[in-house]
Design an enzyme around this catalytic site. Structure first.
Site, PDB file in Angstrom:
ATOM      1  N   LYS A  18      30.280  42.730 -45.451  1.00 56.38           N
ATOM      2  CA  LYS A  18      29.331  42.621 -46.518  1.00 56.38           C
ATOM      3  C   LYS A  18      30.434  42.895 -47.975  1.00 56.38           C
ATOM      4  O   LYS A  18      30.271  41.960 -48.898  1.00 56.38           O
ATOM      5  CB  LYS A  18      28.323  43.497 -46.501  1.00 56.38           C
ATOM      6  CG  LYS A  18      27.252  43.089 -45.592  1.00 56.38           C
ATOM      7  CD  LYS A  18      26.068  44.128 -45.582  1.00 56.38           C
ATOM      8  CE  LYS A  18      25.128  43.844 -44.530  1.00 56.38           C
ATOM      9  NZ  LYS A  18      24.078  44.941 -44.571  1.00 56.38           N
TER      10      LYS A  18
ATOM     11  N   ALA B 206      27.599  47.869 -47.173  1.00 57.26           N
ATOM     12  CA  ALA B 206      27.077  48.971 -46.080  1.00 57.26           C
ATOM     13  C   ALA B 206      26.166  48.421 -45.217  1.00 57.26           C
ATOM     14  O   ALA B 206      25.528  47.579 -45.472  1.00 57.26           O
ATOM     15  CB  ALA B 206      26.364  50.074 -46.992  1.00 57.26           C
ATOM     16  N   ASP B 207      25.778  49.116 -44.096  1.00 55.60           N
ATOM     17  CA  ASP B 207      25.132  48.627 -43.155  1.00 55.60           C
ATOM     18  C   ASP B 207      24.452  49.916 -42.353  1.00 55.60           C
ATOM     19  O   ASP B 207      25.139  50.717 -42.025  1.00 55.60           O
ATOM     20  CB  ASP B 207      25.579  47.684 -42.340  1.00 55.60           C
ATOM     21  CG  ASP B 207      24.610  46.798 -41.298  1.00 55.60           C
ATOM     22  OD1 ASP B 207      23.857  46.095 -41.796  1.00 55.60           O
ATOM     23  OD2 ASP B 207      24.393  47.095 -40.248  1.00 55.60           O
ATOM     24  N   THR B 208      23.132  49.885 -42.026  1.00 53.55           N
ATOM     25  CA  THR B 208      22.557  50.897 -41.256  1.00 53.55           C
ATOM     26  C   THR B 208      21.935  50.401 -39.781  1.00 53.55           C
ATOM     27  O   THR B 208      21.253  49.236 -39.995  1.00 53.55           O
ATOM     28  CB  THR B 208      21.204  51.466 -42.029  1.00 53.55           C
ATOM     29  OG1 THR B 208      22.069  52.119 -43.287  1.00 53.55           O
ATOM     30  CG2 THR B 208      20.753  52.689 -41.310  1.00 53.55           C
TER      31      THR B 208
ATOM     32  N   ALA C  54      27.433  52.847 -41.935  1.00 54.57           N
ATOM     33  CA  ALA C  54      28.912  52.513 -42.363  1.00 54.57           C
ATOM     34  C   ALA C  54      28.954  52.083 -43.592  1.00 54.57           C
ATOM     35  O   ALA C  54      27.871  51.419 -44.301  1.00 54.57           O
ATOM     36  CB  ALA C  54      29.382  51.351 -41.304  1.00 54.57           C
TER      37      ALA C  54
END
Length: 199
Positions: free
Chosen positions: A52, A69-71, A106
Site C-alpha cells: 500500500k 497499513a493493514d490489519t 502492520a
C-alpha cells in the site's frame, strides 16, 4: 518538513494520525489483498502494508513519505477477513464468541529510498455473544467493512472483556510504533497541537 501521505481509505487511520497531531494528505493505493499460498498472517499484513505504501508513493509528485497499513483478525491461525454477507458475519461472531483471538496490524513508511515497517500483535478476548445479539449487531451496519466483522472503537466494544497489547493497533494503527517510524523519516508528532513550554 517532509510531507506525509496516507495510503488508506480507513477513516479510523485518519482519526488516529490526526490524534497524534500529524498532518497528512490522502492518496489512493488500490492493491490485490489476496493472501499468498501458505503465507502466515504476520507476513501477510506486513506485505500488504508495504504494498500500500509503494502504491501510494506511485501517486505522489515530488518528495514525500507514504504510510500504508493493514490489519488482520486471526483465529486459530486463520485470517478472518471482512464479512462477505450477513451469514458470513454471523458465523465469524459465533467463532469469536467466548474466546481469545489475535489482531495483527502492520504499518510501513516509504520515501522511495527505503521502506521501514513494524508489525504489532494484540490479543482480544470476547465474552459469549448470543445469536439474536449478533443479528442486531449486523443490522447496525458496523461490521460490514471491518476485519473480523467488528469494531473495537464502535458498537462492538461491548463484546470485549480483555485486551493485551495495543488498543490503537486493534483499531487500525499502532501509534507508538507509527510515531517511531515517522521519527526515522524526520516527521514529528504533535505538529497540530500546542505543547506548552516547560517552566
Amino acid at each position: 518538513m517532509t510531507p506525509l501521505y496516507l495510503a488508506s481509505g480507513s477513516p479510523r487511520r485518519r482519526e488516529l494520525l490526526a490524534q497524534i497531531g500529524v498532518p497528512f494528505t490522502l492518496v489512493a493505493a488500490p492493491i490485490d489483498e489476496t493472501p499468498l499460498p501458505g503465507e502466515g498472517a504476520a507476513d501477510y499484513v506486513e506485505r500488504l502494508a508495504r504494498a500500500k505504501a509503494a502504491a501510494g508513493l506511485a501517486q505522489v509528485q515530488g518528495a514525500g513519505v507514504v504510510l500504508g497499513a493493514d490489519t488482520a483478525v486471526v483465529l486459530d491461525g486463520r485470517i478472518l477477513g471482512k464479512p462477505e454477507n450477513r451469514e458470513h458475519s454471523l458465523a465469524m461472531l459465533a467463532e469469536l464468541s467466548d474466546r481469545e483471538h489475535q489482531v495483527l496490524t502492520a504499518v510501513a513508511l516509504t520515501d522511495g529510498q527505503r521502506c521501514l515497517s513494524a508489525c504489532v500483535a494484540s490479543t482480544v478476548r470476547f465474552r459469549a455473544i448470543g445469536a439474536s445479539e449478533a443479528e442486531r449487531y449486523w443490522a447496525s451496519g458496523e461490521p460490514q467493512d471491518k476485519a473480523g466483522g467488528y469494531a473495537i472503537q464502535g458498537l462492538g466494544a461491548v463484546f470485549v472483556t480483555g485486551l493485551t497489547g495495543s488498543y490503537s493497533a486493534v483499531v487500525g494503527l499502532p501509534l507508538s510504533e507509527t510515531a517511531d517510524l515517522l521519527g526515522q523519516f524526520a516527521i514529528a508528532c504533535w505538529q497540530q497541537h500546542e505543547v506548552p513550554a516547560p517552566r
